[in-house]
Motif scaffolding. Structure first.
Motif, PDB file in Angstrom:
ATOM      1  N   PHE A  39     -10.199 -20.422  63.871  1.00 16.24           N
ATOM      2  CA  PHE A  39     -10.501 -20.141  62.470  1.00 16.24           C
ATOM      3  C   PHE A  39      -9.198 -19.890  61.723  1.00 16.24           C
ATOM      4  CE2 PHE A  39     -11.763 -17.199  59.005  1.00 16.24           C
ATOM      5  CZ  PHE A  39     -12.614 -18.068  58.327  1.00 16.24           C
ATOM      6  N   HIS A  40      -8.887 -20.763  60.765  1.00 16.68           N
ATOM      7  CA  HIS A  40      -7.578 -20.715  60.120  1.00 16.68           C
ATOM      8  C   HIS A  40      -7.388 -19.396  59.381  1.00 16.68           C
ATOM      9  CE1 HIS A  40      -3.852 -22.175  58.587  1.00 16.68           C
ATOM     10  NE2 HIS A  40      -4.228 -22.015  57.319  1.00 16.68           N
ATOM     11  N   GLY A  41      -6.285 -18.738  59.696  1.00 18.26           N
ATOM     12  CA  GLY A  41      -5.988 -17.434  59.127  1.00 18.26           C
ATOM     13  C   GLY A  41      -6.259 -16.301  60.089  1.00 18.26           C
ATOM     14  N   LEU A  45      -5.296 -13.434  65.586  1.00 17.99           N
ATOM     15  CA  LEU A  45      -6.015 -12.183  65.820  1.00 17.99           C
ATOM     16  C   LEU A  45      -7.069 -12.349  66.908  1.00 17.99           C
ATOM     17  CD1 LEU A  45      -6.843  -9.278  65.081  1.00 17.99           C
ATOM     18  CD2 LEU A  45      -8.262 -10.253  63.272  1.00 17.99           C
ATOM     19  N   GLN A  46      -7.830 -13.427  66.836  1.00 17.31           N
ATOM     20  CA  GLN A  46      -8.939 -13.609  67.768  1.00 17.31           C
ATOM     21  C   GLN A  46      -8.468 -14.068  69.144  1.00 17.31           C
ATOM     22  OE1 GLN A  46     -11.322 -16.278  65.422  1.00 17.31           O
ATOM     23  NE2 GLN A  46     -12.083 -14.649  64.102  1.00 17.31           N
ATOM     24  N   THR A  47      -7.535 -15.020  69.184  1.00 19.08           N
ATOM     25  CA  THR A  47      -7.046 -15.520  70.466  1.00 19.08           C
ATOM     26  C   THR A  47      -6.244 -14.454  71.198  1.00 19.08           C
ATOM     27  OG1 THR A  47      -6.960 -17.762  69.578  1.00 19.08           O
ATOM     28  CG2 THR A  47      -5.728 -17.341  71.598  1.00 19.08           C
ATOM     29  N   ASN A  48      -5.319 -13.805  70.478  1.00 20.90           N
ATOM     30  CA  ASN A  48      -4.504 -12.772  71.116  1.00 20.90           C
ATOM     31  C   ASN A  48      -5.336 -11.549  71.474  1.00 20.90           C
ATOM     32  OD1 ASN A  48      -2.449 -14.535  70.641  1.00 20.90           O
ATOM     33  ND2 ASN A  48      -1.546 -13.386  68.951  1.00 20.90           N
ATOM     34  N   GLY A  49      -6.475 -11.400  70.820  1.00 18.16           N
ATOM     35  CA  GLY A  49      -7.379 -10.309  71.172  1.00 18.16           C
ATOM     36  C   GLY A  49      -8.188 -10.570  72.417  1.00 18.16           C
ATOM     37  N   GLY A  50      -8.023 -11.756  73.016  1.00 16.37           N
ATOM     38  CA  GLY A  50      -8.666 -12.019  74.305  1.00 16.37           C
ATOM     39  C   GLY A  50      -9.734 -13.081  74.292  1.00 16.37           C
ATOM     40  N   VAL A 106      -0.475  -4.395  70.210  1.00 17.10           N
ATOM     41  CA  VAL A 106      -1.705  -3.802  70.732  1.00 17.10           C
ATOM     42  C   VAL A 106      -2.374  -2.952  69.657  1.00 17.10           C
ATOM     43  CG1 VAL A 106      -2.657  -2.318  72.516  1.00 17.10           C
ATOM     44  CG2 VAL A 106      -0.722  -3.804  73.047  1.00 17.10           C
ATOM     45  N   GLN A 107      -1.552  -2.145  68.962  1.00 21.08           N
ATOM     46  CA  GLN A 107      -2.108  -1.273  67.931  1.00 21.08           C
ATOM     47  C   GLN A 107      -2.712  -2.084  66.788  1.00 21.08           C
ATOM     48  OE1 GLN A 107       0.880  -1.165  69.387  1.00 21.08           O
ATOM     49  NE2 GLN A 107       1.756   0.898  69.415  1.00 21.08           N
ATOM     50  N   ASP A 108      -2.028  -3.183  66.399  1.00 25.46           N
ATOM     51  CA  ASP A 108      -2.557  -4.028  65.327  1.00 25.46           C
ATOM     52  C   ASP A 108      -3.921  -4.594  65.693  1.00 25.46           C
ATOM     53  OD1 ASP A 108      -0.415  -3.694  63.649  1.00 25.46           O
ATOM     54  OD2 ASP A 108       0.661  -5.451  64.381  1.00 25.46           O
ATOM     55  N   LEU A 109      -4.010  -5.117  66.915  1.00 27.80           N
ATOM     56  CA  LEU A 109      -5.267  -5.742  67.327  1.00 27.80           C
ATOM     57  C   LEU A 109      -6.406  -4.739  67.328  1.00 27.80           C
ATOM     58  CD1 LEU A 109      -3.931  -8.042  70.151  1.00 27.80           C
ATOM     59  CD2 LEU A 109      -5.069  -8.801  68.077  1.00 27.80           C
ATOM     60  N   THR A 110      -6.128  -3.533  67.794  1.00 16.59           N
ATOM     61  CA  THR A 110      -7.158  -2.494  67.775  1.00 16.59           C
ATOM     62  C   THR A 110      -7.570  -2.168  66.346  1.00 16.59           C
ATOM     63  OG1 THR A 110      -6.355  -1.556  69.845  1.00 16.59           O
ATOM     64  CG2 THR A 110      -7.700  -0.135  68.461  1.00 16.59           C
ATOM     65  N   ALA A 111      -6.572  -2.002  65.469  1.00 19.29           N
ATOM     66  CA  ALA A 111      -6.870  -1.638  64.080  1.00 19.29           C
ATOM     67  C   ALA A 111      -7.665  -2.724  63.377  1.00 19.29           C
ATOM     68  CB  ALA A 111      -5.566  -1.357  63.332  1.00 19.29           C
TER      69      ALA A 111
END
Length: 725
Positions: A39-41, A45-50, A106-111
């Motif tokens: 999803f562009h944008g 966030l989604q891929t690096n989030g796992g 890590v903190q960004d992804l959680t937030a």
């Protein structure tokens, strides 16, 4: 999903779902692939989030026929490497200086996860880390058999940096030899010739595997020394903040009962038409090179939409690209692989000498300098996306749309093999042959391990995730797990996985209705299933249930549950439990009769569920009657008798003690005789030397590491506060 838009621009609204249907052509090359949200944008966030995982395309029958048995039978292990890093890094080169603001920490992804209302990523970990199969801190353990080859399929999801992965002895100074590591595939495509030796960063150092974000490397690993431990180490290239290698997994060497394996044979894998060698084409055939430069943008343009084409190609027409800037912005191409053209020393990374080689097919590239890529779009027309696979860069516009002109396949018209063009793979579909050249006779007994010859995907299909700890004759070179009973008297098929199948060539002597029975290894002289179709098996420790089907004339197991053509018998009994002792077997009688027609044919035994601890010794097909109605009562009687015997195996009753012996006549009282005292003569005790008994070492039983399957996570759009376009 429509292939007309490459699937990349399909949006799944939060709470909705979308079904993706893929038709894999019969000549698709077997290899390791992967999936992640696009999803562009919000891709970073989604891929690096796992939200990423591995997809394996198994080889087709023609590729299997070309593959040597030693490659077919390699047991497999899986590594999915994901890395989370620092929030904000400066990257500088001679050509550019800029700040990356979306390499999520890590903190960004959680937030951002909590902000979006989806708490799937929630952790209190502060420091950057890498995971393998979802495990952190190097806790993932991979087992390999001492002296034997194991295929290691590896995906580097990554997020920002190239990486070097090595396998090195865990104990420094222990004189543990390095494991042999050879390369088989890159990005799901076979090398032109395998195996390829992998060099270390310096002479004498461990082989260095190079990964860019999105890379998949398949290697074969052979480690000596049962009990040895090796560390799988991960180092990011040019990241001063994580300069030291991290231990991301442990490789443990289990004992083997086999002699050490020889080197894998040299082999040039056959290639389908869409992966044919383009390196011999002339400049006139390739035309002028199309330049692609990745420098914060692609060719000084930012992505503006799926209809804005940067470049157009012709279906089946080869061309060359000259690509620059992939050292900082790894290039990833959708739909079609590209082939590496001319390579010089200036293109190589010092950390992985000679990793990039002319003729390799790949879909993700990071190299120094300018690299020639050869491309021939095949089969699919329409949109083809290229982008930087640092996902945060793609989210910011480092993505472009190429258009493939011509009439090709799409979602409604699956890809077809043009005029029987299977490239260098065999045109004719090979057939299996009966074991030892003679079909099994029906009525009669089929020994389970006497399946046809021909190898993987032809005579059987085996999921090679189970450790081959000493397969036994007569099938010692096959991928199917065949084991001997404890007393060595019989052999059985074991480690059964859902989707596996075995093929048997038989000759049916009489048309009619048959019963099917699976027999135990320890068959007794009197069996209850003289006319039933019986399977002899042990469900093994802690397991119960069987689910399988038997087909006549099918090449492979039908996937449509409504398919009945050629169906001989279908069994699904979730409650069946035989013995917890792997060497104690029972007979299972199929409840429904099976109709067979006289004549030579192949029978296909398909397994629908995992029966890892089960052992199957044999199948018996006994003539029952001319019709199912006449067969039914006989089959019921056979099933009842088999069930009683199985119950006795599960609940053995100790025999009663023998009654005391009864004398034939009344005993006559003995006349007492006075005892005469006898002086005891002292005897000197003689010392007896203790005889030393050498302790016998007990070999540890190898335990196959079970891969942790990545669970697909539906991509959910995230507000633009989490990603800048």
């Amino acid at each position: 999903m429509s292939c007309a838009n490459d699937g990349t621009f399909t949006v799944i609204v939060a709470g909705d779902e979308n079904e993706y249907i893929y038709t894999v052509s019969c000549d698709h090359s077997g290899g390791t692939n992967w999936y992640h949200p696009h999803f562009h944008g919000s891709s970073a966030l989604q891929t690096n989030g796992g939200a990423a995982g591995m997809l394996i395309i198994e080889p087709g029958v023609r590729e299997s026929a070309d593959t040597p048995m030693l490659y077919q039978s390699l047991p497999e292990q899986y590594l999915i490497i994901q890395s989370l890093s620092e929030q904000c890094l400066m990257i500088q080169s001679l050509l550019e200086l800029y700040l990356i603001i979306q390499d999520f920490s890590v903190q960004d992804l959680t937030a951002y996860s909590l902000m979006s209302g989806d708490a799937v990523f929630d952790t209190n970990i502060q420091d950057p880390f890498a995971t393998v199969n979802g495990c952190t801190g190097g806790s993932q353990v991979i087992n390999v058999e001492a002296g034997q080859w194991t295929r290691l399929r590896t995906l580097h999801s990554g997020n920002l940096y190239n990486a070097i992965v090595t396998i090195e002895p865990a104990a420094a100074g222990a004189n543990t030899p390095l494991c042999d590591v050879v390369l088989l595939q890159k990005d799901g495509a076979w090398l032109g010739t395998v195996p390829r030796t992998v060099q270390g960063t310096a002479p004498g150092e461990a082989p260095a595997l190079f990964f860019t974000p999105s890379s998949r490397n398949d290697v074969a690993v052979r480690c000596a020394g049962a009990g040895a431990k090796h560390e799988i180490r991960y180092a990011q290239v040019n990241n001063a903040l994580r300069a030291d290698p991290e231990v991301i997994a442990t490789l443990e060497v289990s004992p083997s009962t086999r002699p050490p394996a020889a080197d894998l044979p040299q082999w040039s894998p056959c290639r389908p038409a869409y992966l044919q060698d383009l390196t011999g084409l002339t400049p006139q055939q390739l035309g002028n090179a199309y330049p692609i430069e990745l420098r914060q943008t692609i060719n000084n343009a930012q992505f503006s939409g799926p209809e804005d084409y940067m470049h157009e190609l012709e279906l089946a027409v080869p061309e060359q690209w000259l690509v620059t800037g992939t050292d900082l912005h790894p290039l990833h191409v959708h739909v079609n692989h590209f082939q590496i053209g001319k390579v010089t020393a200036a293109n190589q990374w010092a950390e992985a000498p000679e990793w990039l080689q002319e003729g390799d097919y790949m879909d993700s590239l990071s190299a120094k300098g300018s690299v020639q890529l050869l491309v021939r779009p095949e089969r699919f027309s329409g949109v083809m996306i290229i982008h930087c696979h640092i996902t945060s860069h793609a989210d910011q516009g480092m993505m472009a749309v190429f258009n493939i002109k011509g009439k090709g396949a799409d979602a409604l018209s699956p890809p077809q093999v043009a005029a029987g063009d299977f490239g260098t793979c065999p045109f004719l579909v090979p057939q299996s042959a009966p074991f030892r050249g003679t079909p099994a006779t029906i009525p009669g007994v089929i020994e389970a391990e006497q399946f046809d010859t021909g190898g993987q995907n032809i005579a059987y299909w085996n999921d090679n995730t189970d450790d081959l700890a000493g397969p036994v004759p007569p099938r010692s070179l096959e991928a199917v797990e065949v084991v001997a009973s404890t007393d060595g008297a019989t052999t059985s098929v074991t480690s059964i996985r859902a989707g596996e199948w075995l093929k048997y060539t038989v000759n049916v002597e009489q048309t009619g209705t048959y019963g099917l029975t699976m027999f135990s290894v320890r068959r007794e002289g009197s069996t209850s299933s003289t006319y039933a179709l019986v399977a002899t098996l042990s469900t093994g420790p802690g397991r119960k249930g069987v689910s399988w089907s038997l087909w006549s004339g099918q090449r492979s197991c039908p996937t449509d549950p409504k398919e009945t053509t050629g169906l001989v018998s279908r069994v699904a009994d979730s409650n069946l439990k035989l013995s917890d002792d792997a060497d104690v077997y029972g007979a299972y009688v199929a409840p429904e009769p099976a109709a067979l027609t006289a004549g030579p044919q192949t029978l296909l035994l398909c397994f629908d569920k995992d029966m890892v601890n089960a052992r199957i010794d044999s199948l018996a097909l006994r003539y029952c009657a001319a019709s199912a109605a006449l067969c039914a009562p006989r089959l019921a009687a056979a099933a009842a008798a088999a069930a009683a015997r199985n119950d006795a195996l599960l609940n053995p009753v100790a025999p009663p003690p023998p009654p005391p012996a009864v004398p034939a006549t009344e005993p006559v009282p003995a006349k007492p005789v006075p005892a005469k005292p006898v002086a005891a003569k002292p005897v000197a005790a003689k010392p007896v030397a203790a005889k030393p008994v050498a302790a016998k070492p007990v070999a540890a039983k190898p335990v196959a590491a079970k891969p942790v399957a990545a669970k697909p996570v539906a991509a959910k759009p995230v507000a633009e506060t989490g990603a800048r376009a």
